[in-house]
Design an enzyme around this catalytic site. Sequence first.
Site, PDB file in Angstrom:
ATOM      1  CE  LYS A   1      -3.458  -0.831  -0.531  1.00  0.00           C
ATOM      2  NZ  LYS A   1      -3.904  -1.386  -1.854  1.00  0.00           N
TER       3      LYS A   1
ATOM      4  CE1 TYR B   1      -8.218   6.078   1.831  1.00  0.00           C
ATOM      5  CE2 TYR B   1      -8.441   4.415   0.121  1.00  0.00           C
ATOM      6  CZ  TYR B   1      -7.643   5.202   0.923  1.00  0.00           C
ATOM      7  OH  TYR B   1      -6.278   5.134   0.813  1.00  0.00           O
TER       8      TYR B   1
HETATM    9  P1  A3P Z   1      -4.978   3.724  -2.162  1.00  0.00           P
HETATM   10  O1  A3P Z   1      -5.708   2.793  -3.058  1.00  0.00           O
HETATM   11  O2  A3P Z   1      -5.231   3.518  -0.719  1.00  0.00           O
HETATM   12  O3  A3P Z   1      -5.084   5.183  -2.566  1.00  0.00           O
HETATM   13  P2  A3P Z   1       0.131  -0.659  -3.638  1.00  0.00           P
HETATM   14  O4  A3P Z   1       0.199  -0.702  -5.114  1.00  0.00           O
HETATM   15  O5  A3P Z   1       1.458  -0.802  -3.005  1.00  0.00           O
HETATM   16  O6  A3P Z   1      -0.899  -1.606  -3.089  1.00  0.00           O
HETATM   17  O7  A3P Z   1      -0.317   0.775  -3.224  1.00  0.00           O
HETATM   18  C1  A3P Z   1      -1.581   1.238  -3.585  1.00  0.00           C
HETATM   19  C2  A3P Z   1      -1.509   2.717  -3.423  1.00  0.00           C
HETATM   20  O8  A3P Z   1      -0.685   3.282  -4.407  1.00  0.00           O
HETATM   21  C3  A3P Z   1      -2.811   3.385  -3.607  1.00  0.00           C
HETATM   22  O9  A3P Z   1      -3.424   3.421  -2.334  1.00  0.00           O
HETATM   23  C4  A3P Z   1      -2.427   4.770  -4.141  1.00  0.00           C
HETATM   24  O10 A3P Z   1      -2.621   5.769  -3.202  1.00  0.00           O
HETATM   25  C5  A3P Z   1      -0.942   4.656  -4.423  1.00  0.00           C
HETATM   26  N1  A3P Z   1      -0.530   5.161  -5.739  1.00  0.00           N
HETATM   27  C6  A3P Z   1       0.588   5.863  -5.939  1.00  0.00           C
HETATM   28  N2  A3P Z   1       0.713   6.183  -7.225  1.00  0.00           N
HETATM   29  C7  A3P Z   1      -0.331   5.660  -7.873  1.00  0.00           C
HETATM   30  C8  A3P Z   1      -0.747   5.659  -9.228  1.00  0.00           C
HETATM   31  N3  A3P Z   1      -0.028   6.267 -10.159  1.00  0.00           N
HETATM   32  N4  A3P Z   1      -1.895   5.029  -9.524  1.00  0.00           N
HETATM   33  C9  A3P Z   1      -2.616   4.431  -8.571  1.00  0.00           C
HETATM   34  N5  A3P Z   1      -2.254   4.396  -7.278  1.00  0.00           N
HETATM   35  C10 A3P Z   1      -1.133   5.010  -6.930  1.00  0.00           C
END
Ligand code: A3P
Length: 846
Positions: free
Chosen positions: A576, A799
Amino acid sequence: MGLWKLVRGVRQLELHRLILVLIVFCLLSMAFLAYFVSNSPKIKEAPPMPFSDCGGVVAAAAGGQRAPLFLPPFTVRQRTVKAVDNSRTEPVVLVFVESIYSQLGQEIVAILESSRFRYHTEIAPSKGDMPTLMERDIARYALVIYENILKYVNLDAWNRDLLDKYCAEFGVGIIGFFKANENSLLSAQLKGFPLFLHSNLGLRDYHINPAAPLLYITKPNEVEQGPLPGDDWTVFQSNHSTYEPVLLALTKSSEALAHLGPHRALHATVVQDLGLHDGIQRVLFGNNISFWLHKLIFVDAIAYLTGKRLCLSLERHLLVDVDDIFVGKEGTRMKVTDVKALLSTQNKLQTLVPNFTFNLGFSGKFYHAGTEEEDEGDDMLLQHRHEFWWFPHMWSHMQPHLFHNVSVLAEQMRLNMQFAQEHGIPTDMGYAVAPHHSGVYPVHSQLYEAWKSVWGITVTSTEEYPHLRPARHRRGFIHRGIKVKHCHFTVKLDNLIQKNMKESVRFCQEIKIILIHLILIDTALLQLDQKYSNIVKYYWNLKKTNPCHDKRHKDIWSKEKTCDRLPKFLVIGPQKTGTSALHSFLTLHPAITSNFPSPVTFEEIQFFNGPNYHDGIDWYMDFFPFPSNVSTDFMFEKSANYFDTEVVPKRAAALLPRAKILALLINPVDRAYSWYQHQRAHQDPVAINHTFHEVVTAGPSASKELLTLQNRSLKPGTYATHLEHWLVHYQARQLHIVDGTLLRSNPALVMDGIQQFLGVTPIFNYTQALVFDEGKGFWCQRLEGGRPKCLGKSKGRKYPEMAPETRAFLTEYYREHNLELLRLLNLLGQALPTWLREELQSTSWS
Ligand code: A3P
């Protein structure tokens, strides 16, 4: 009358004197006899009770070390050994060596290692620096070994008292060696003990005293005739009942030993101190353990003094394979006389080991491919086929790792099977050996598959794992359900019936030998395999087993298994923090390639952190393509839970020691919230039924499920702790901290930094490759025509904002951890992520 009275008086006086003289004479001769008997050890009767088997259960129940079984008839034992509870000691041996290079020290350690006994070595202190013996209420060592017993007897009073009290209190015994040198006194008392040492002697005819309570593996009553090697033996002499001789010998020459009593007397070179002197049991050797019988006694002494908690079982499983039956150039193969010799050797061995049977490995293609005489030898082998065991080698003696195709390999095996069936060779052993053990380790999965499908193989052997030498470090393992035993010795057939084996069997008690394999024969039977006891479930968890670092392993590895098919860098998470976004941006780079997706865990392989690890290196490697250019192609994998799984850095470094590591960090408060939302989105009932505030503030009395969710939300965010684990196994320059907040707001900038860190070329222009998508609210890949291709719905979820009091709570919760991270990053010279700077500025941290 008066004269007669006088004469009678004088006569009476003489009679009294005579009686007095006679009494004195009797007393003196009794004293002399007693001294002679106790001073010149004799072989006594065997102890009445056999020793219990390994495991320490009986001994422990009886109160630790076994009380002496045999009380010599001529002495009165003043005290008995205090019963102790050995459940308070760790089954670990403390070895005091002279130096890290000292030979005897290394031999001691080699025996402890081959017996799989846990041990800890220390340089023997002279004064002041005794290692810690206790951990809380538990004694850390169940046995103390001194390479040089003089280091023990000459300890300063304080340490000696400390060690002796420890030994007496916890029933810890001491084994000590006295190895004479040219400076040793010929005769001296062992300081503080009623024991005399006579050194630099030549000895012969070694007797095992059946009365020595420690005998277990060693058979009592045997005599090793002839001179013992060297002239620097030390014998022990005492008239104290605490000392029971274990091994005794005659002196080579009588002259040198006037002070030791009669010429034909036996002298003890190994004694067992029963603990009647000071409550501590000891075993003392008047030499080192080079002599093979000392090795046996040494192992028995360890078993005895640890109440059988460190003990070699009497049950051994041995197998003698004779590979390459029918194989070989003309002129080098078995003739009728050789087959006869093989049968007669087997018969001889059967007198020592009931049912001993040679196990013959055949390659059918070469049957009848020798001279006429050799072909007759082949025929004779087959005539006697029911007297041997048989196992398939390979039809054409090819090394299995050279076959890439399972069906071709299986076909070869079928030919051998057909041969066996035609010639009535039994084929149901479930055991096979590959030529040169090729394909067994490093694992060539095709071999395992073919073996299983054609022959139903369940057991094989290798001498490769984890590496060839020393043999005692070898381990068994199980791969794809096939048990891989480790061989200890490969011997020439001619050597098989040599003295070693005969002696080993003669001098070892009741060893129940079930099978005998290749592998023999250490004189002391110390290194023989026990029934799969060392088999591990996975087979390359040790640093030393990496085939990529071993030329010999690479040579017997399939051409498809190149270490270039392993990642050059890892994205380790945590979850995350934007790991999927980073993964997708990295794969846009023309020189960077990710793994093939896993059908189970999708984009992540999750190899190092869980059960997949047991599938081994082949399984992992199959996720990566062959690089088109080894030096410029960068393969990587991203598994986000690598970051905070403690076992991962060690395992990863064992396979990928030169890999670069990318860790992505965002504010741990936001990471925890994102994780919680992720769980809600996956319908986790605990996350659905509790607010985020309830999750993170739950106290110890909360439900187990709630506390588990809390832990999984909060624990990965203690960044410094996890990074420190990685830094144990990787150098700081291999680690790059990626600012996750910046990746979200300005990915091109972050990607430039990563390219630089990786040293990847060409430098890819991310400003052109990425586009901000207003709808998604995130940076995405720019497709041709400028259209964005963003991550799926599960990334960048919508959210509600976190409640301010929850944020405040978590900010406080992570305060110390973030400060620790600040210190660590400063130490590493890594740039501080923006969110960490902001946290530092917005709170009044000092
Ligand atoms: P949220 O969905 O809570 O906003 P991971 O890929 O490690 O699971 O992390 C998910 C998180 O990556 C997302 O958390 C989002 O905030 C973040 N993120 C950062 N850059 C992003 C991008 N370009 N597209 C989508 N999510 C991104």
